[in-house]
Design a protein around this motif. Sequence first.
Motif, PDB file in Angstrom:
ATOM      1  N   PHE A 118       9.609 -39.540 -61.541  1.00 51.92           N
ATOM      2  CA  PHE A 118       8.625 -40.613 -61.471  1.00 51.92           C
ATOM      3  C   PHE A 118       7.473 -40.241 -60.543  1.00 51.92           C
ATOM      4  N   VAL A 119       6.284 -40.678 -60.910  1.00 48.99           N
ATOM      5  CA  VAL A 119       5.143 -40.699 -60.001  1.00 48.99           C
ATOM      6  C   VAL A 119       4.828 -42.154 -59.724  1.00 48.99           C
ATOM      7  N   ILE A 120       4.789 -42.498 -58.441  1.00 49.48           N
ATOM      8  CA  ILE A 120       4.609 -43.878 -58.005  1.00 49.48           C
ATOM      9  C   ILE A 120       3.238 -44.029 -57.361  1.00 49.48           C
ATOM     10  N   GLU A 121       2.520 -45.054 -57.765  1.00 46.27           N
ATOM     11  CA  GLU A 121       1.234 -45.372 -57.147  1.00 46.27           C
ATOM     12  C   GLU A 121       1.415 -46.582 -56.244  1.00 46.27           C
ATOM     13  N   VAL A 122       0.956 -46.470 -54.999  1.00 47.93           N
ATOM     14  CA  VAL A 122       1.047 -47.565 -54.044  1.00 47.93           C
ATOM     15  C   VAL A 122      -0.359 -47.958 -53.609  1.00 47.93           C
ATOM     16  N   ARG A 123      -0.670 -49.223 -53.804  1.00 47.30           N
ATOM     17  CA  ARG A 123      -1.939 -49.783 -53.329  1.00 47.30           C
ATOM     18  C   ARG A 123      -1.660 -50.717 -52.172  1.00 47.30           C
ATOM     19  N   TYR A 124      -2.662 -50.881 -51.301  1.00 49.19           N
ATOM     20  CA  TYR A 124      -2.474 -51.653 -50.088  1.00 49.19           C
ATOM     21  C   TYR A 124      -3.438 -52.837 -50.040  1.00 49.19           C
ATOM     22  N   ALA A 125      -3.033 -53.837 -49.276  1.00 51.86           N
ATOM     23  CA  ALA A 125      -3.826 -55.058 -49.188  1.00 51.86           C
ATOM     24  C   ALA A 125      -5.172 -54.825 -48.525  1.00 51.86           C
ATOM     25  N   ASP A 126      -5.279 -53.769 -47.694  1.00 50.95           N
ATOM     26  CA  ASP A 126      -6.545 -53.513 -47.009  1.00 50.95           C
ATOM     27  C   ASP A 126      -7.589 -52.860 -47.906  1.00 50.95           C
ATOM     28  N   GLY A 127      -7.195 -52.548 -49.147  1.00 49.83           N
ATOM     29  CA  GLY A 127      -8.134 -51.930 -50.072  1.00 49.83           C
ATOM     30  C   GLY A 127      -8.451 -50.486 -49.761  1.00 49.83           C
ATOM     31  N   GLY A 128      -7.684 -49.879 -48.820  1.00 51.14           N
ATOM     32  CA  GLY A 128      -7.916 -48.498 -48.428  1.00 51.14           C
ATOM     33  C   GLY A 128      -7.387 -47.509 -49.447  1.00 51.14           C
ATOM     34  N   PRO A 129      -7.296 -46.245 -49.062  1.00 52.46           N
ATOM     35  CA  PRO A 129      -6.885 -45.196 -49.997  1.00 52.46           C
ATOM     36  C   PRO A 129      -5.541 -45.481 -50.653  1.00 52.46           C
ATOM     37  N   VAL A 130      -5.458 -45.129 -51.931  1.00 53.40           N
ATOM     38  CA  VAL A 130      -4.234 -45.293 -52.705  1.00 53.40           C
ATOM     39  C   VAL A 130      -3.347 -44.072 -52.480  1.00 53.40           C
ATOM     40  N   ASP A 131      -2.042 -44.292 -52.362  1.00 55.10           N
ATOM     41  CA  ASP A 131      -1.092 -43.194 -52.202  1.00 55.10           C
ATOM     42  C   ASP A 131      -0.321 -42.960 -53.489  1.00 55.10           C
ATOM     43  N   HIS A 132       0.028 -41.691 -53.728  1.00 56.60           N
ATOM     44  CA  HIS A 132       0.887 -41.320 -54.848  1.00 56.60           C
ATOM     45  C   HIS A 132       2.086 -40.539 -54.315  1.00 56.60           C
ATOM     46  N   TYR A 133       3.254 -40.840 -54.834  1.00 55.82           N
ATOM     47  CA  TYR A 133       4.488 -40.173 -54.429  1.00 55.82           C
ATOM     48  C   TYR A 133       5.249 -39.724 -55.669  1.00 55.82           C
ATOM     49  N   GLN A 134       5.925 -38.587 -55.528  1.00 54.44           N
ATOM     50  CA  GLN A 134       6.848 -38.221 -56.593  1.00 54.44           C
ATOM     51  C   GLN A 134       8.254 -38.596 -56.145  1.00 54.44           C
ATOM     52  N   VAL A 135       8.965 -39.262 -57.038  1.00 51.59           N
ATOM     53  CA  VAL A 135      10.289 -39.781 -56.731  1.00 51.59           C
ATOM     54  C   VAL A 135      11.233 -39.425 -57.875  1.00 51.59           C
ATOM     55  N   PRO A 136      11.858 -38.245 -57.835  1.00 46.74           N
ATOM     56  CA  PRO A 136      12.874 -37.935 -58.837  1.00 46.74           C
ATOM     57  C   PRO A 136      14.116 -38.799 -58.584  1.00 46.74           C
ATOM     58  N   LEU A 137      14.602 -39.451 -59.615  1.00 51.72           N
ATOM     59  CA  LEU A 137      15.753 -40.340 -59.482  1.00 51.72           C
ATOM     60  C   LEU A 137      16.828 -39.982 -60.493  1.00 51.72           C
ATOM     61  N   VAL A 138      18.059 -40.067 -60.052  1.00 51.52           N
ATOM     62  CA  VAL A 138      19.209 -39.945 -60.951  1.00 51.52           C
ATOM     63  C   VAL A 138      19.733 -41.352 -61.220  1.00 51.52           C
ATOM     64  N   VAL A 139      19.926 -41.667 -62.492  1.00 52.24           N
ATOM     65  CA  VAL A 139      20.452 -42.975 -62.888  1.00 52.24           C
ATOM     66  C   VAL A 139      21.816 -42.759 -63.525  1.00 52.24           C
ATOM     67  N   ARG A 140      22.839 -43.296 -62.888  1.00 49.00           N
ATOM     68  CA  ARG A 140      24.217 -43.121 -63.354  1.00 49.00           C
ATOM     69  C   ARG A 140      24.724 -44.439 -63.927  1.00 49.00           C
ATOM     70  N   PRO A 141      25.049 -44.441 -65.203  1.00 46.91           N
ATOM     71  CA  PRO A 141      25.489 -45.698 -65.825  1.00 46.91           C
ATOM     72  C   PRO A 141      26.938 -46.051 -65.520  1.00 46.91           C
ATOM     73  N   ASP A 142      27.660 -45.144 -64.843  1.00 40.74           N
ATOM     74  CA  ASP A 142      29.085 -45.367 -64.657  1.00 40.74           C
ATOM     75  C   ASP A 142      29.404 -45.769 -63.214  1.00 40.74           C
TER      76      ASP A 142
END
Length: 455
Positions: A47-71
Motif C-alpha cells: 500500500f501507498v498511504i497519503e496523509v493530509r493534515y488540518a494545517d494544510g501543510g505538506p502532504v506525506d506519503h508512506y509505503q505500508v506493506p501489509l500481510v492479511v491472514r484470513p485464519d
Amino acid sequence: MVGDNSDLVVLLVSWLPRQRWFAGKGRAWGSLRIVQNVRLSDLLHHFVIEVRYADGGPVDHYQVPLVVRPDAPYGHEGFFVGKCADGLVYDGLHDPDGSAALLAFIRSRTARDGFVPYTLEELEPLPAHVVGAEQSNTSIVYGDAYILKVFRRLWPGTNPDLEMTRALADAGSPRVARPLSWLDGVVDGQTTTFAFMQEFLRSGTEGWRLALASVRDLYAEADLHADEVGGDFAAESERLGAATADVHRIIAETLPTAVGDAEILRAESAQMHSRLDAAVKVVGELQAFEAQLRAAYDELAHRARPVVLQRIHGDYHLGQVLRVDSGWVLFDFEGEPARPVTERITLQPVHRDVAGMLRSFDYAAQSMLLERSMLLEREGESALRYRAQEWAARNRDAFCIGYAGVRGHDPREEAALLRAFELDKAVYEVVYEARHRPSWLPIPLGSVERLTSTD
C-alpha cells in the motif's frame, strides 16, 4: 478492502501515528487515503498511504506493506495492525511470509501495476529478519548476503542513497557495499525509489560501537591518557578521515560540482540564523550563547573567498560507517530523511560532512561520560570530563589528518567555515535532545559552550 471507506483505513489511522518512522507527530490530521494497492502475493499487499493534515501543510506519503491472514492469529503480536473484514492484518515487513514475498517479487524482475523491481545480479531466495530499531526506514537482512532498506516515508524522485552508492560503485570505490537491487514506483506522478538492496557486510562493525569501546577502555584506566590506552582509536579515526576524503574525491569526479560565491554563502548563513531563531524558542539555554553563534554565522556570510560545492553524504556520523576487514565503508547516503530529496541533493561544501563526524567523536566521548557520571561520585567527574575532551580532540585531529593526506588540504585550515557548520549541527542536536532525550541535552549544550568560548 482498499476503498477510502474501508475498515482498513480506520486501522491505519490508529496504527500509523504510533510508528517510529511516522513524521506527522504533533500535527492535527486531516485525512488518510490509500492511493495504491499492489498485491505481491496471496498474503502481501503493498500500500501507498497519503496523509493530509488540518494545517494544510505538506502532504506525506508512506509505503505500508501489509500481510492479511484470513485464519487464526499468527505470532509477532508486536507487529499486529488490527482486524478488518478480510482477516488479521500484520506489518508485512516484519512478517516472514511478507518479507519472503517481497524478495520473490524483486527476484522476478517483473513490474506490477507501476511497481518495478531492478536487479544488477541474480539473487537467491533466503530467509529474512528485520535488523536494528525502527528509524525512518526498515531494514531487512536476507540470510547473511543481502540487506534491503525500505524507505517508509516516500519523497518523490530517486533516493540519494541509491544514486550516490551506484555512482561510487560504478567508479570502483571499495568504500561502499555493492548495490544489488532497487524498487521504483510512482508518487505524485514522479518515479520514486521505494527500496534499495545492497550486499550485507556481515563482518562489519559500526564505527559508533568501536568508538564507544575505545572510550570505555580510557575510562577504565583512570591514570592513562588517550594515547596510552590499548584501545586508542586515533589510528582508526585517521583511516576513517582518509576513507571519507576518498569518497568525497570520487563524488567530485563523477557528479556535478560548482563554486559557491559570496551570495551562496550569505544564503547559507541566513539559513543558519533562521534555524537558530527556531531553536532558541525551543531551548532557552541557547540564549546564553546566541551572540557568539550569530557572530560565527556572520563570519561565514562575510567570507570573500569562494568555496567548492559538491554532493556530500549529508548526515555523516559514526553510526553511518562500518569497519570491515579491508577498511572503512560508508553507507546511508540518503541525507537527512526528514528533508525533501530536492534539498538533500543540493551541492554543499564537504566541511558539512566533516563537521558531522567531528560532532560524532564528541558525542561518543560525552555520552559515555554521561553514563559514568550517573554512577560516580561528583568529585571524580572533573577528571573524566578532561579525559573525554582529550579523547574527542585526539580523534578529531586524527580524522582531519587522514582527510588531508588524501585530498591535500586539512579541513581545519578553513576554520571559520568548519566552525559554522559544526555549530549549526550542535544547535540542531540541542533541539533534538530537548525533544527526544532530555538527559542527553548537556552534551550538545556543552559543545556549543566550548565551540563559542574562543570568541
